[in-house]
Write a protein that holds these residues in place. Sequence first.
Motif, short mmCIF file in Angstrom:
data_model
loop_
_atom_site.label_atom_id
_atom_site.label_comp_id
_atom_site.label_asym_id
_atom_site.label_seq_id
_atom_site.Cartn_x
_atom_site.Cartn_y
_atom_site.Cartn_z
N LYS A 240 0.85 -1.18 0.00
CA LYS A 240 0.00 0.00 0.00
C LYS A 240 0.89 1.24 0.00
CE LYS A 240 -4.02 -2.08 0.26
NZ LYS A 240 -5.06 -1.96 -0.81
N GLY A 278 -4.96 -5.74 4.08
CA GLY A 278 -4.64 -4.64 3.18
C GLY A 278 -5.36 -3.36 3.56
N ASP A 279 -6.64 -3.49 3.90
CA ASP A 279 -7.41 -2.32 4.32
C ASP A 279 -6.83 -1.72 5.61
OD1 ASP A 279 -9.12 -2.64 2.17
OD2 ASP A 279 -10.67 -3.67 3.33
N ALA A 282 -3.62 0.15 4.78
CA ALA A 282 -3.90 1.43 4.11
C ALA A 282 -4.31 2.49 5.13
CB ALA A 282 -4.99 1.23 3.05
N LYS A 316 -7.30 8.91 -0.96
CA LYS A 316 -6.92 7.49 -0.99
C LYS A 316 -7.77 6.71 -0.01
CE LYS A 316 -2.07 8.30 -2.22
NZ LYS A 316 -0.66 8.04 -1.87
#
Length: 316
Positions: A240, A278-279, A282, A316
């Motif tokens: 990320k 992943g979230d 980020a 983002k």
Amino acid sequence: MFDFAALGEVVIDFTQIESETNKMQLLGSAGGAPGNVLVQGSKLGAKTAFVGAVGNDVFGKFLKKEIEKYNIDTSAMVMTKEATTTLAIVYFDEEGDRSFDFVRAPGADSKMSFTDDARRVLDETDVIVYPSLAFSKDPTNATVLEILETYKGKKVLAYDPNLRPKIWNNDSLMREKALVGLKYASVLKLGDDEATFIMEKDSVDSAVKAIQDKFGIELICVTMGKYGCKYYLGDRCGEKPSYAVKTLDTTGAGDSFFGTLLWKLSQCHYKPTFEELGDAVAFANAAGAYSTTHKGSMDAMGYLEDIEKFIKEYGK
């Protein structure tokens, strides 16, 4: 119950500030990686606790008051008369790169013991956060190892080596002790330079592969400053990006990332899918980037609304 508790150090960060009289001016504030992680978690709504020692002096009393300001439980904080509170001197070169010196002889953080209060707090927490600095001196070294042995397999053990060469003055010993911490970790966060240094590899991917093969750690995040973060879950790897911001101070940015990551992972009971990880990464990247746009460490970290606003602003 606590969402996470941190072992180790809270210290006074004395940060170099500009002087018009050509004198050395330092601004003192609460810091230390474990304490910073707790503050970021608390700002996001996590229930947190500190387990460790500070000096029974003006600095220790200041630190206790400061972290309690963020609703961090200090019932397992020992105020010792055996040593003074550790001080970190943070200064910057002409390019703005940060360096540290320490006043720690031996430092109250090295006087931690496994008290009844510590056991009570740790019995009631989901995650135990620990740094490699805790392995540098006894009795804290022996105490932390006892705690990790006691709770391995029973709690999520979250490790950030957060290497400080000026503390060790011995690269081989620093690597050796950092490796000890890897034996217990179920969640690992480290910087790209730390990963390659500890495992003596030329790339982040090869270093992480060596960590996975030797220690079996499933969830690993490697922060890369302005280049973002690589994350690994089993045999899967993702990345990320970070945020292009005007950086004022990077002190505590990695701790902000880690505190936010742990808070996000608590929402999936520390067993995320690859997509959930992943979230989480980020969002943690955003928290870390936000903190660099303000001076200091604990005070610079954002609350949930700050980070969400920051993400909307940067798209983002």
